[in-house]
Design a protein around this motif. Sequence first.
Motif, short mmCIF file in Angstrom:
data_model
loop_
_atom_site.label_atom_id
_atom_site.label_comp_id
_atom_site.label_asym_id
_atom_site.label_seq_id
_atom_site.Cartn_x
_atom_site.Cartn_y
_atom_site.Cartn_z
N PRO A 1 -10.05 11.95 7.06
CA PRO A 1 -8.50 12.26 7.01
C PRO A 1 -8.30 12.50 5.59
O PRO A 1 -8.52 11.29 4.91
N SER A 2 -7.53 13.23 5.22
CA SER A 2 -6.80 13.19 3.71
C SER A 2 -5.80 12.27 4.07
O SER A 2 -5.07 11.84 4.94
N MET A 3 -5.38 11.99 2.69
CA MET A 3 -4.25 10.97 2.38
C MET A 3 -3.21 11.49 1.14
O MET A 3 -3.56 12.02 0.27
N VAL B 1 -2.52 14.50 -3.33
CA VAL B 1 -3.28 14.46 -2.25
C VAL B 1 -4.56 13.94 -2.56
O VAL B 1 -5.18 14.47 -3.68
N LEU B 2 -5.06 12.97 -1.97
CA LEU B 2 -6.44 12.56 -1.94
C LEU B 2 -7.28 12.96 -0.76
O LEU B 2 -7.08 12.75 0.43
N THR B 3 -8.33 13.51 -1.24
CA THR B 3 -9.25 14.09 -0.04
C THR B 3 -10.68 13.54 -0.56
O THR B 3 -11.39 13.83 -1.62
N SER C 1 0.90 -1.15 -0.17
CA SER C 1 0.04 -0.01 0.04
C SER C 1 0.71 1.47 -0.24
O SER C 1 1.62 1.33 0.90
N PHE C 2 0.67 2.29 -0.93
CA PHE C 2 1.73 3.39 -0.92
C PHE C 2 0.64 4.58 -0.69
O PHE C 2 0.75 5.57 -1.52
N ILE C 3 0.11 4.20 0.36
CA ILE C 3 -0.87 5.41 1.02
C ILE C 3 -0.12 5.93 2.43
O ILE C 3 -0.24 4.80 3.01
#
Length: 564
Positions: free
Chosen positions: A292-294, A284-286, A249-251
């Motif tokens: 919460p953002s990632m 950025v993932l929202t 997982s690259f998050i």
Amino acid sequence: MIASTDELHVVSFDESMYNIRFHLNNKLNLVIKAYKMHWSIFTIIGALIGLLGGALLAKLFAIRSLTSLGEIPVKENMDAILKSAEAQRNMILEEALLATREQYQADANRLESERELVFGMQESFEQELNEKQSEVDKLANEIDKKEENSNIKKLELEKTREELIAKEQQNIEMQKSLLNHLENKIGRNKSELYHDMREELINSEKLGITRWLMENQEALKVDAQKFARNSLNSVYLRYQPSFIWPKSSFIVQVNSKELLQKHFHEESQIITSLITNTDSSISVLTINDELPSMLKISGGAGVDKEVIRLTLEEMIAKEIFNEDKIRPIFDKYKRNIDRHILKIGEEAIKHLDITPNIHPEILKLIGSLNYRTSHRQNQYHHSIEVARLAGMIAEEVGVSSIIAKRAGILHDIGKALDYKIEGSHAVISGDYATRFGETEEVVDTVLAHHDDKIVETPYAYILKAADAMSGARPGARVDMEEGYHRRIDGISGVVNSFQEFGVTGSAIMHAGREVHVFVDNNKVKQKDISGLAEGIAKKLESEVEFPGQIRVTVIRRTEITEVA
């Protein structure tokens, strides 16, 4: 001319007889000389002994006489003394001479006996020598006769050889004449006739083989399917995977939106510093304002993405946002991951019992597959599973399990590099396997598992079967139906958008990994095919999400149909 063995024996015997005569004559001469010298020597010795003895006795007699006379005057008895001494001297001399003559006579008799013995030995040797000489003469005569006979035989053989050569030449001429006559009669030369006969024989055998195959094809097919089914069932029963497959997982979660806005905006120097010298990117993932953002790390090598992920987690946990402090953290994890991928590559080879050893650079690529997925399947464990299955199938069909396992563990190493090298991952795998010393048999098998090279060997089919078994095993891959249809529709849409450029249709194969595009040969020229294929590939990259690669093949052909 080379001397015969008998001639060499005669020469050797003559030399021996000559040496015997020479030594006998020398010994005889020495005896005669000694015999002549003895008389002179003994005479001289006897005379000297007599003189010395006489003088000595005369002196002693004179002294005794003087003593016995006492007071008689010496002068009156001088004559008597001298006469007495002279008589004594003569008597002693005669005794000495007599003793010398007797000794001389004894020595002379002994020498005479030795002389007679030597002369007797000489006569015996001469008699033996004469007998040997007779034998030698007889042997020499026989040798002369044999040599004469040998010369006669040699002449006869030479004559026979010449006759055979002449007859052989006649046979050759006769064969040529008969061959020319036969060629003229049938209207074809020897090479043409040989070629026709050969073709006729080959065609006859081909026809027989084809007939046999047609008659037995169904039976062979049934037997082959039965054997393959039994072999695969046996492998399924034997195979029991004992590991849990991790999914990378690259998050990286970020709980503070202020932190995101401050340090991870589009122009952030921290992001630029992290992705320098890599092909990765950070976005950025929202999902919504409440969750919460990632930070999502995408693109590039899986190893680089893992290093960036670990660095981000430590940065955020320790609130380190100074660029000078970030780089040492990145380098630390880079070193750790490099050691780790080499270690797990070595563990895979040890676990599979593959010999001989594999090059360290290949081991690193095998370890790098731990951070590479295909359809959410971990490619490191997939490669190990394919190698184990290939080894089992090889044992079932009776070929080398070592070669099968070696090809299995190497078949997907190109997936660790396909982010930066264009082409099929099988081709990349084969190229690196060749570069680091793998055998042609292993390389060809790797290339064949996606038909990048057509190889009709047991190992090629074994690897294809093992790869399919690993991918099709329940739970091995996650590829939801909705995502699959969306990918297929996206590919079809991209291809159809090129209809105005002459595209007439397409065929999507291998779950969207390969696309055949058909074009109108009246609208698309041969020189335009390459540019069209490149344009479709670039549009697929920009508009369609897909794992791995998609191979685009443009087909331009002409078909003519006539009805009779």
